[in-house]
Design an enzyme around this catalytic site. Structure first.
Site, mmCIF file in Angstrom:
data_model
loop_
_atom_site.group_PDB
_atom_site.id
_atom_site.type_symbol
_atom_site.label_atom_id
_atom_site.label_comp_id
_atom_site.label_asym_id
_atom_site.label_seq_id
_atom_site.Cartn_x
_atom_site.Cartn_y
_atom_site.Cartn_z
ATOM 1 N N GLU A 152 0.790 -1.232 0.000
ATOM 2 C CA GLU A 152 0.000 0.000 0.000
ATOM 3 C C GLU A 152 0.818 1.276 0.000
ATOM 4 O OE1 GLU A 152 0.259 -2.281 2.466
ATOM 5 O OE2 GLU A 152 0.394 -1.327 4.431
ATOM 6 N N GLU B 165 -6.047 -2.208 -0.575
ATOM 7 C CA GLU B 165 -4.906 -1.285 -0.639
ATOM 8 C C GLU B 165 -5.364 0.158 -0.519
ATOM 9 O OE1 GLU B 165 -2.092 -2.696 -0.282
ATOM 10 O OE2 GLU B 165 -3.014 -4.661 -0.625
HETATM 11 ZN ZN LIG Z 1 -2.736 -4.842 3.738
#
Ligand SMILES: [Zn+2]
Length: 842
Positions: free
Chosen positions: A259, A291
């Site tokens: 992320e 994400e």
């Molecule tokens: Zn994650």
């Protein structure tokens, strides 16, 4: 090598206030190393004090603190001491660093399809010093400004929005304050697709050889991205905080995705070089939503230390499924969660290494990766669903928004989240958190039903656990009989269970007898279930006739749990699968059940002698699904994959060879590249193909996936020379993460007793040291290569002895300890089936 300890991080965070990072990368120095020049500006609360900066350099050129040269020779254990700090400091570090080929640090990849080179950074708990000199801990956040030099035909993408590029020089705008583990850069001759939504520039990137796949998939990925952004903007007061939103699909990535703010990185298998099922698409949509949720949970507000990993992952997991289910076309996402995600967590929660959701006990970054497990994800998400079920959406998101407001661009702990939630809800959330987030293990919810004739006299739900549960008790009736029978919901009764409670369900006293009662129907909680006898009879007789797919998913998971607990013999499970999987319509459930049946019920819990007949039954089950009238493409593709993977008898292997030759394939299906490689590995393990065929397939398919497929098939060949070559690749440095994993996956698939016994012995000699080549190698050698189907007392003893040795790193130790747990369970389950021993009825 000295892993950062929590106590050191606390001290450094008190001492330092990092103002900014400026990093210049030179990605044009060949294939071995890159240049990394970092300037860190930071304040110090106690002038005169000392601290250290972290760096894993290959060549260390220059370091200056406030203009004063530091001795590069003083870099020890990836730390450079900084003494005599001023109130305001500027540190310059110029170094040359090695590229990685294990997906840790700055990974370099050469695409076998066209020879093009790519790099991407993926950091995690302790890898940022492999990219730049830094104070690597999540609570020392700072704005990050990147410049880079790259070959002329490359595109460079990073966290910050692009500012300018000319003649191979790239500059990016400064980011907001972010943690060091969230820094990334992705570069190479990338193919890109751009869009915009709600004022936010969007872009997708992939390597050149996947341009066609990216172009094909971009509309759906953008659609999910937009849907997810809109939903999160409804739920959260604060808009997306990191400028542009880039999503890069990269090769040889170890996880599903990462992320990084402004630049999420995904494994590029998610662009589907081979035909996907709807369940594959649903999983990708969930990952995209997961994400994006991290942009708030993790990136905007970050856990202070790795023991609060749940503040990142549990929230992203819960929102990933929820946003996918309620705001994208993948409305059945929770079925996938029940069918194939929660088992990962239930298994983890029953091992010795289990830990509370919050406060996982991480004392050193060397232990941190071990807790990216099914507890931090699946169980944490389930706990949050219970919290929402208790507080309601409004109070929950009011607390969330206050938490963001108070800690934006900063860090937080469990107590901070609870404080925000207590204020907005006015409820005693701390007692709830103690029970749900502060304990480990799985509760069991069981049914006690008394009937007289056709009437229920009493139904009690018993909570054999320590947590409160808000669940639904599903009441289902059987309508009709034979193949046209359906099991339809009569009622969905809310039940509140305190810890250890026994609760009578008054609505059912005096009601007509039900065919099926399901505790935790709808899957709102985290618990094992145990049914009454009538209900279990309905499951074995009519599982596929149950109308609700989420109910079926809960029951498939229940059956899996019974096998693991030795309460349902593997053969009984396979009978259930044979009877009901051919009529199952939830693709995620089909995929999860086929996988568990083959790799666990057969591959683990059955002894080798019982496997051929069981594989034949599983193959017939997959065939029945394949030829079911009216089955859609995804179901049939899932069945085809199952048929390929379970082929074992000579006739089935012959059919695989025909399919590879392009003849006799089921109507409307073909073998995609990945399935061709899967088929070759199956044939190789049975000695039904050879090196010539593998090399021939590599001539047809020049991709990296093909190289992995060939490595898997070669390791599976039942020949001493093939095993020896595979062993060398596994235990010699230099093999990339994906080739290592593919080789490990193929290795134990074949071989005589004598041949494999030799390697079991060598495994336990080699793995303590072999697993010291980083966390990824440790995970492959300690987990993927573990000889898990050799469930004997000798292998249990060898694993225990291995764990007593001093060499294993924390990552390897965790893998081996978890495998040992599973091995002991296997030994127990096999004993229960041994002839002469009574097996329980279900
Ligand atoms: Zn994650």
């Amino acid at each position: 090598m000295s892993a950062l300890q929590r106590s050191e991080a606390i001290r450094r965070a008190r001492l330092l206030d990092v103002r900014s990072y400026t990093v210049d990368l030179d990605l044009d120095r060949g294939e071995e190393v890159f240049g990394s020049t970092t300037v860190i500006r930071f304040g110090c609360a106690e002038p005169g004090a000392d601290t250290f900066v972290q760096l894993e350099a290959a060549g260390f050129r220059r370091a200056e603190l406030n203009g004063r040269p530091l001795d590069p020779g003083a870099l020890a254990g990836h730390r450079l001491a900084l003494d005599g700090l001023a109130a305001e400091n500027e540190l310059l570090v110029e170094a040359e660093l090695p590229y990685s080929n294990t997906g840790e640090g700055l990974h370099r990849f050469t695409d076998p399809a066209d020879g093009a080179g790519y790099v991407y950074a993926t950091l995690g708990p302790d890898l940022a010093p492999r990219l730049f000199a830094c104070f690597d801990q999540p609570d020392l956040k700072a704005p990050f400004t990147l410049t880079a030099t790259a070959p002329a035909d490359w595109t460079v993408v990073a966290n910050g929005a692009p500012a300018e590029h000319r003649d191979g020089r790239w500059a990016f705008h400064p980011t907001e304050a972010i943690s060091t583990y969230l820094v990334t850069v992705v570069a190479g001759p990338l193919h890109s697709v751009r869009a915009e939504h709600d004022g936010i520039p969007l872009a997708l990137h992939a390597r050149r050889s996947l341009a066609a796949e990216l172009d094909r998939e971009a509309p759906e990925i953008f659609e999910v991205t937009r849907d997810s952004l809109d939903r999160l903007h409804q739920l959260f007061d604060r808009r997306y905080p990191f400028g542009e939103y880039h999503q890069a699909f990269v090769p040889e990535f170890n996880w599903g995705a990462m992320e990084n703010p402004g630049c999420v990185v995904y494994r590029d298998e998610l662009l589907f070089r081979s035909a996907p099922t709807d369940a594959d698409r649903e999983l990708r949509a969930m990952i995209v939503c997961h994400e994006m949720a991290h942009m708030w949970f993790g990136d905007l507000v970050t856990m202070r230390w790795w023991d609060d990993l749940w503040l990142n992952e549990s929230f992203a997991e819960m929102l990933g499924y929820r946003v996918a289910a309620e705001s994208t076309r993948f409305t059945g996402a929770w079925t996938g969660f029940a069918a194939r995600r929660k088992g990962w967590g239930y298994d983890a929660d029953q091992r010795a290494s289990t830990h509370p959701v919050a406060g996982n006990g991480t004392q050193s970054v060397a232990e941190a990766m071990g807790n990216f497990d099914g507890i931090s994800y699946a169980k944490g998400a389930s706990a949050l669903r219970q919290l929402v079920a208790w507080l309601g959406d409004e109070a929950f998101f009011a607390g969330v928004n206050r938490y963001f407001e108070r800690h934006a661009f900063g860090n937080a702990e469990l107590a901070d989240f609870l404080a925000a939630l207590a204020e907005t809800s006015g409820r005693d959330v701390r007692a709830w958190a103690d029970a749900w987030l502060g304990t480990s293990g799985v509760d069991t919810l069981r049914l006690e039903v008394r009937v007289e004739g056709d009437t229920i006299t009493a139904v009690e739900v018993v909570n054999d656990g320590t947590r409160p549960h808000r669940i639904h008790l599903g009441v289902h009736d059987l309508h009709g009989s034979g193949p046209r029978a359906t099991v339809r919901r009569r009622a969905d009764l809310p039940v509140e269970l305190g810890p250890g409670a026994r609760v009578e369900v008054p609505e059912l006293a005096g009601a007509g007898r039900a065919a099926l009662l399901v505790p935790n129907d709808g899957d709102l909680s985290w618990a094992k279930i145990r049914l009454d006898e009538d209900s279990w009879r309905t499951v074995t007789g009519s599982l596929s006739a149950i109308e609700d797919e989420l109910t079926r998913a809960v029951l498939w998971e229940h059956a899996r749990d019974l096998v693991r607990d030795g309460e349902l013999p593997p053969a009984g499970y396979l009978d259930l699968v044979a009877a009901h999987l051919p009529a199952e319509s939830a693709v995620a459930a089909v995929e999860a059940v086929l996988a568990f049946a083959r790799t666990e019920a057969i591959g683990r819990y059955l002894t080798p002698g019982d496997r051929p007949a069981a594989l034949a039954l599983l193959g017939r089950t997959a065939d029945a699904l394949l030829t079911r009238p009216g089955a859609g493409h995804s179901l049939r593709l899932a069945a085809l994959r199952g048929a390929v993977q379970s082929a074992d008898a000579p006739a089935d292997l012959e059919r695989l060879r025909d399919w590879l030759a392009g003849t006799g394939l089921p109507e409307g299906l073909d073998l995609s590249p990945d399935l061709r490689w899967a088929a070759l590995a199956v044939l190789a393990a049975r000695g039904a193909t050879d090196e010539t065929a593998i090399a021939g397939e590599l001539d047809r398919d020049r991709s990296d996936a093909a190289e992995q497929g060939a490595a898997r098939a070669r390791a599976a060949l039942p020949e001493p020379a093939a095993k020896e070559r595979a062993w060398a690749a596994l235990f010699e440095a230099g093999t990339s993460n994906r080739l290592l994993a593919a080789t490990a996956d193929g290795f134990w698939r074949s071989g005589t007793e004598e041949l494999t016994a030799e390697y079991v012995r060598r495994y336990f000699e080699a793995v303590p040291v072999g697993g010291r080549r980083g966390d990824r190698v440790a995970a492959v050698l300690g987990h993927s290569l573990f000889p898990r189907d050799r469930a004997t007392d000798e292998v249990v003893a060898a694993t225990e002895a291995c764990l007593r040795r001093p060499e294993p790193t924390p990552a390897l130790r965790r893998s081996l300890a978890d495998e040992l747990d599973d091995l002991r369970r296997t030994v127990r389950v096999r004993r229960l089936q041994a002839p002469g021993l009574q097996t329980p009825g279900r």
